[in-house]
Design a protein around this motif. Structure first.
Motif, mmCIF file in Angstrom:
data_model
loop_
_atom_site.group_PDB
_atom_site.id
_atom_site.type_symbol
_atom_site.label_atom_id
_atom_site.label_comp_id
_atom_site.label_asym_id
_atom_site.label_seq_id
_atom_site.Cartn_x
_atom_site.Cartn_y
_atom_site.Cartn_z
ATOM 1 N N ASN B 180 -9.552 2.001 -1.771
ATOM 2 C CA ASN B 180 -8.346 1.159 -1.750
ATOM 3 C C ASN B 180 -7.218 1.884 -2.485
ATOM 4 O O ASN B 180 -6.769 1.458 -3.544
ATOM 5 N N PRO B 181 -6.755 3.023 -1.953
ATOM 6 C CA PRO B 181 -5.735 3.797 -2.658
ATOM 7 C C PRO B 181 -4.423 3.017 -2.787
ATOM 8 O O PRO B 181 -4.144 2.115 -1.997
ATOM 9 N N ASP B 182 -3.621 3.411 -3.797
ATOM 10 C CA ASP B 182 -2.346 2.745 -4.052
ATOM 11 C C ASP B 182 -1.235 3.520 -3.344
ATOM 12 O O ASP B 182 -0.935 4.653 -3.701
ATOM 13 N N PHE B 183 -0.631 2.903 -2.335
ATOM 14 C CA PHE B 183 0.430 3.553 -1.575
ATOM 15 C C PHE B 183 1.819 3.057 -1.996
ATOM 16 O O PHE B 183 2.805 3.329 -1.307
ATOM 17 N N SER B 184 1.918 2.319 -3.115
ATOM 18 C CA SER B 184 3.194 1.664 -3.433
ATOM 19 C C SER B 184 4.314 2.677 -3.673
ATOM 20 O O SER B 184 5.481 2.378 -3.428
ATOM 21 N N ALA B 185 3.958 3.905 -4.141
ATOM 22 C CA ALA B 185 4.990 4.917 -4.390
ATOM 23 C C ALA B 185 5.724 5.290 -3.105
ATOM 24 O O ALA B 185 6.849 5.785 -3.143
ATOM 25 N N LYS B 187 6.843 3.233 -1.015
ATOM 26 C CA LYS B 187 7.794 2.145 -0.715
ATOM 27 C C LYS B 187 7.792 1.788 0.774
ATOM 28 O O LYS B 187 8.806 1.942 1.478
ATOM 29 N N PRO B 191 4.207 -4.434 4.639
ATOM 30 C CA PRO B 191 2.768 -4.173 4.500
ATOM 31 C C PRO B 191 2.139 -4.037 5.884
ATOM 32 O O PRO B 191 2.600 -4.651 6.845
ATOM 33 N N ASN B 194 -4.730 -5.165 7.377
ATOM 34 C CA ASN B 194 -5.964 -4.546 6.892
ATOM 35 C C ASN B 194 -6.920 -4.414 8.069
ATOM 36 O O ASN B 194 -7.525 -5.387 8.505
#
Lengths: 223, 214
Positions: B180-185, B187, B191, B194
């Motif tokens: 579940n990697p964090d892709f928030s960087a 932007k 969304p 899933n």
């Protein structure tokens, strides 16, 4: 060139274009079969078969003749239910339809195809999930019925259904089920079908018969 | 339209159709190669190659020139012994021929193709069996001889042959990252759904059922 000669040339072009369109439509049909299998969309799968007593589905579970028995198979023996798709999101049955060789008969009414089936599966199994890679060969007969290509005989020669090494299902849910023997003749499905004609599973040495001759030498490929 | 204009149109259509037929025939040729390879049907494989002295097979074992070289490779070094099919049922050499890009040269006599090869293998070793996943790329050349497409150059660039359980990475280098990697960087503008197993997500179909149109 006379108009008659031109007409003959155009007619020949039309026939060749029709053959290429038929091959394209058959490839689309077979690939749709694969996409529907992934989520066991039984109604869509059943619809792809011709409504004929000659329709047949030959799989590891057994041989099913006629559209009604094929319906029994995709409905897990209960033909009067409707399965639009598998209800269980933990079920996954990806069988990519790959490497298609399609030959349309000269009359343009029947055709044959050879394909690989390959994909990632996850089968709910006694409270857990069994993750597998499945692989094998299809030989398929098609028929053009009311202007549409349909599946007539689907013969699936499953070569392996192998538990996955490092798994994509949670380890806590994991419960491997090795499918390395043909299905048993006393299964409930056998009320509607016949046991498989052959054991295609590795290492049986079984080779799915070839519908095509060697493309260059024209020699029959005996297996 | 004049008859001359019609003639020109028909000629152009014939040329385009010929190109499409050539592409289809070459795909059948290359896919037949894959089906024969599964059970090492050496004679059927050898027949797919041109008789030209320019024939080349470039595989992990080495480079083989001419039809004699092709025979030497596919007959396991014994040129004079025909090999119809691998006798040992424990031998399994599935190399699915996938993702083709085929281009016919303007002369209509030669062509090039790029493919993936991928599949499950099992090789008997003494009284045991080595099982693996094989993956690589083909860059091939084809030639039309006496009206039939044949393989002129077969170049197989194998990228891995991996043990079934251990993967294709050196185990000492392997690291397991959370799924579940964090892709928030990044932007994202919105969304995404899933689609990861076991979400039950089914990619929407752009097509209706090919038979019922439902």
């Amino acid at each position: 060139m006379t108009v008659e000669e031109l007409e003959a040339k155009v007619k020949a072009l039309e026939n060749e274009v029709q053959r290429l369109k038929d091959i394209d439509e058959i490839k689309y049909l077979q690939r749709a079969y694969g996409y529907y299998l992934e989520n066991w969309m039984a109604e869509d799968l059943i619809d792809l078969f011709v409504d004929s007593p000659d329709a047949a589905l030959k799989v590891a579970a057994g041989q099913f003749f006629g559209k009604e028995n094929i319906r029994h198979f995709f409905h897990h023996t209960d033909k009067d239910i409707v399965i639009e798709k598998s209800d269980n999101p933990e079920f996954r049955h990806q069988v990519m339809q790959l490497n298609g060789v399609v030959d349309v008969a000269p009359d343009g009414k029947t055709a044959q195809g050879r394909w690989y089936g390959f994909g990632a599966n996850a089968f709910p199994n006694e409270g857990g999930i069994s993750p597998n890679w499945m692989g094998g060969t299809y030989e398929v007969d098609y028929v053009k019925d009311n202007g549409k290509w349909k599946l007539k005989v689907v013969h699936w020669c499953m070569a392996f259904n192998a538990p996955y090494g490092g798994s994509w299902v949670p380890e806590s849910r994991r419960n491997d089920k090795k499918t390395d023997t043909p299905y048993q003749p006393d299964s409930p499905l056998m009320k509607f079908g016949q046991p498989p004609a052959e054991n295609a599973l590795y290492p049986s040495g079984y080779i799915c018969p070839f519908h095509f001759k060697n493309p260059v030498s024209g020699r029959e490929t005996k297996v | 339209m004049t008859v001359e204009e019609l003639e020109a149109k028909v000629k152009a259509m014939e040329n385009e159709l010929q190109r499409l037929k050539d592409i289809d025939e070459i795909k059948c040729l290359q896919r037949a190669y894959g089906y024969y390879l599964e059970h090492w049907m050496a004679e059927d494989v050898i027949d797919l190659f041109s008789d030209s002295p320019d024939v080349v097979v470039r595989v992990r074992a080495g480079v083989f020139y001419g039809k004699e070289g092709v025979k030497r490779f596919f007959r396991h070094g014994r040129v004079d012994v025909e090999l119809k099919v691998q006798d040992d049922p424990k031998f399994f050499h599935q190399v699915m021929q996938l993702s083709p890009v085929v281009h016919i040269n303007p002369d209509g006599k030669t062509a090039k193709g790029r493919w993936y090869g991928f599949g499950a293998n099992a090789f008997p070793v003494d009284d045991r069996i080595s099982q693996g996943w094989m993956n690589g790329i083909y860059e091939n050349e084809y030639v039309k001889e006496n009206g039939k497409w044949k393989i002129l150059k077969l170049c197989w660039y194998m990228t891995f042959h991996a043990s079934h359980r251990n993967g294709w990475i050196d185990p000492s280098k392997e690291v397991i990252v959370p799924d579940n990697p964090d892709f928030s960087a990044l932007k994202p503008d919105a969304p995404s759904e899933n689609s990861i197993y076991p979400s039950g997500f089914i990619a929407p179909f752009h097509f209706k059922n090919p038979v019922t149109d439902k």
